[in-house]
Design a protein around this motif. Structure first.
Motif, short mmCIF file in Angstrom:
data_model
loop_
_atom_site.label_atom_id
_atom_site.label_comp_id
_atom_site.label_asym_id
_atom_site.label_seq_id
_atom_site.Cartn_x
_atom_site.Cartn_y
_atom_site.Cartn_z
N ASN A 191 0.90 -1.20 0.12
CA ASN A 191 0.17 0.03 0.03
C ASN A 191 0.82 1.18 -0.05
O ASN A 191 0.62 2.37 0.48
N GLY A 192 2.05 1.18 -0.79
CA GLY A 192 2.77 2.21 -1.01
C GLY A 192 3.93 2.64 0.33
O GLY A 192 4.62 3.51 0.19
N LYS A 193 3.82 1.86 1.27
CA LYS A 193 4.45 1.87 2.47
C LYS A 193 5.59 0.88 2.62
O LYS A 193 5.36 -0.67 2.36
N PRO A 194 6.90 0.85 3.33
CA PRO A 194 7.55 -0.23 3.59
C PRO A 194 7.27 -0.97 4.55
O PRO A 194 6.35 -0.74 5.35
N ILE A 195 7.45 -2.38 4.54
CA ILE A 195 7.09 -3.49 5.34
C ILE A 195 8.12 -3.58 6.40
O ILE A 195 9.14 -4.07 6.19
N GLU A 196 7.67 -3.83 7.63
CA GLU A 196 8.62 -3.81 8.67
C GLU A 196 9.15 -5.48 8.78
O GLU A 196 8.31 -6.09 8.56
#
Length: 523
Positions: A191-196
């Motif tokens: 969703n356009g955000k980095p994944i931890e």
């Protein structure tokens, strides 16, 4: 492999990435044998003396030095300034800034021996298996003290919990980083955000699996103040202190009742096989040796070798290092590639280069009493094995607050060390070193490493040739025509009005080169 046959500039650039210097003799040797043979000779070169054994030979296992970290400085400089296995030492130094242990705040008796034992592990595994390196540093007592794995015990009814410091840093800094990565080192997005990569539950479970480790004192027979063997003994697991509850992380479970030794191997194997490790570690070594802003394709090519080299081996650091140094992005000259290629030379690497280039690489006293250069006011704002924290001297993603860097999405990690004070400190220190040499300890009247400018003195009356010579051996032929003109002009202005004008010309030429942007940025 690489650009062969090599010319002077290609050879100098390779040497400055792979080791600490590119003297005329080193350039000629590389040109005559080629990159492949040079690498193979370095890979097969034995370690002359370990840091631990050097400290022992010098008698630093005494009560006087029991709690002193100064011999650790002397050991580090002896290793970096005099050793012949220069590729191994360059790689070990890069690893020391990736998997950091610092003598600052190292709460152990004989901290210098603990630092030396850690340094020796980096050297031992520099061309070996990353998994073996990871397990070795995890069990190192210096690291155990530095990041609190030593004495981490199982939970109890009184509220005690396993220490989480090492569990967190071994993931964040030593293996996988904070966000999931593609093979090319770019962040995966959801969703356009980095994944931890992990969460608090992951940390808690790994910390539980890593309980029960402590110092191995079993060889301490005489109980004397000169006993140092514990500093290089791998830690041992105490069954009664190990938390035997099950622990789950990254889809793997340590079953209930598993021994501390077995639990450790599960943790190491799980982290080693995580898909982030290849790009995360490969990119950092590229940054330390070649360029701060490697292209995603460069990272992908090296990470692919990390995951499986031509023998199908994962984590073979020899193959990784060879891939980094022979990659087309490292070997193609900057003027026909990208203007953004390159990196700022670390201050301590500049000093090491001066010693390798302009001295006989010998200690005048035999003691190698070269003190810490950590002071930003008087020295380099950096000294080997003396990072201010486990986060190293600088952040791998540090971006200077200027439009040129921010707008282009570029980083310059080493520039985090630079400010007004540290810049003046470097200029003053390197000027003193060029003119006098390196002092013995903090005694500014006794020289420990003396300059040797016999080669340069042959060119004192030939300013053009002298600048061309320094451009090659210090800058890899990347000095701009403007800088060349400025240095030549300054040298011609320095004539025989001074009794020492010949030596002063050499000092001025080297000084102006080593403070120029053309030198400070390694292309």
């Amino acid at each position: 492999m690489g650009i062969e046959p090599l010319n002077d500039i290609n050879a100098a650039r390779f040497l400055q990435q792979a080791q600490f210097s590119s003297t005329k003799a080193e350039i000629e040797d590389l040109k005559s044998i080629g990159i492949s043979r040079w690498l193979n000779e370095q890979f097969s070169m034995p370690i002359e003396i370990t840091g631990y054994n050097w400290l022992l030979k010098e008698g630093h296992n005494t009560k006087k030095n029991q709690y002193s970290d100064r011999p650790g400085d002397w050991m580090a400089w002896q290793q970096l300034l005099s050793s012949k296995d220069t590729l191994r030492k360059r790689m070990a130094l890069a690893l020391s800034e990736t998997m950091v242990l610092s003598t600052i705040g190292l709460s152990l008796p004989h901290p210098s021996f603990a630092a030396a034992a850690y340094w020796d592990l980096l050297n031992k595994h520099a061309f070996g298996s990353f998994r073996d390196l990871l397990k070795s540093i995890t069990l190192n007592i210096g690291m155990g003290a530095y990041l609190d794995l030593r004495h981490s015990r199982r939970a109890n009814d009184s509220g005690r919990r396993p220490d989480e410091n090492y569990a967190r840093e071994v993931m964040q800094l030593f293996t996988i980083g904070l966000v999931e990565l593609n093979l090319d080192g770019t962040p995966k997005l959801r969703n356009g955000k980095p994944i931890e990569t992990y969460n608090q539950e992951t940390v808690t479970n790994i910390a539980r699996a890593l309980t029960g480790w402590t110092v191995d004192n079993r060889s301490n027979v005489d109980k004397s103040d000169t006993y140092v063997e514990f500093t290089r003994n791998p830690m041992i697991n105490i069954r009664s202190r190990h938390d035997t509850r099950s622990a789950s992380f990254f889809g793997v479970t340590v079953p209930e009742g598993t021994s501390g030794e077995q639990a450790l191997d599960i943790v190491i194997d799980t982290l080693f096989n995580h898909p982030n490790v290849g790009p995360f570690i490969s990119k950092q070594i590229i940054q330390r040796l070649v360029t701060s802003n490697p292209s995603p394709n460069y990272v992908r090519r090296v990470a692919t070798i990390f995951n499986s080299d031509n023998k199908g081996e994962r984590g073979n650091l020899k193959s990784v290092l060879e891939a980094i140094l022979t990659d087309k992005e490292a070997r193609i000259l900057p003027d026909i590639y990208e203007p953004t290629i390159g990196k700022v030379r670390e201050p301590m690497v500049r000093l090491i280069q001066w010693v390798h280039t302009f001295s006989n690489r010998q200690s005048e006293s035999g003691e190698w009493m070269v003190s810490t250069t950590s002071s930003r006011k008087w020295f380099l704002n950096q000294s080997p094995l003396r990072a201010p924290s486990v986060f190293n001297f600088f952040d791998m993603d540090y971006t200077p607050n200027t439009d040129a860097f921010i707008d282009n999405g570029m980083v310059a990690p080493e520039l985090q060390l630079h400010n007004v004070t540290s810049t003046v400190g470097y200029i003053n220190h390197i000027k003193r070193v060029i003119e006098k040499g390196i002092f013995y300890g903090f005694i500014e009247t006794v020289i420990e490493i003396a300059p040797d400018y016999r080669t340069e003195m042959k060119l004192y009356d030939q300013p053009e040739e002298l600048v061309d010579h320094l451009n090659l051996i210090l800058c890899g032929g990347q000095m701009s025509s403007k800088t060349i003109g400025l240095i030549r002009f300054a040298l011609k202005e320095l004539t025989d009005n001074s009794p020492d004008w010949k030596e002063d010309r050499i000092h001025l030429a080297i000084f102006m080169t080593m403070v120029s942007p053309d030198y400070l940025v390694q292309k």
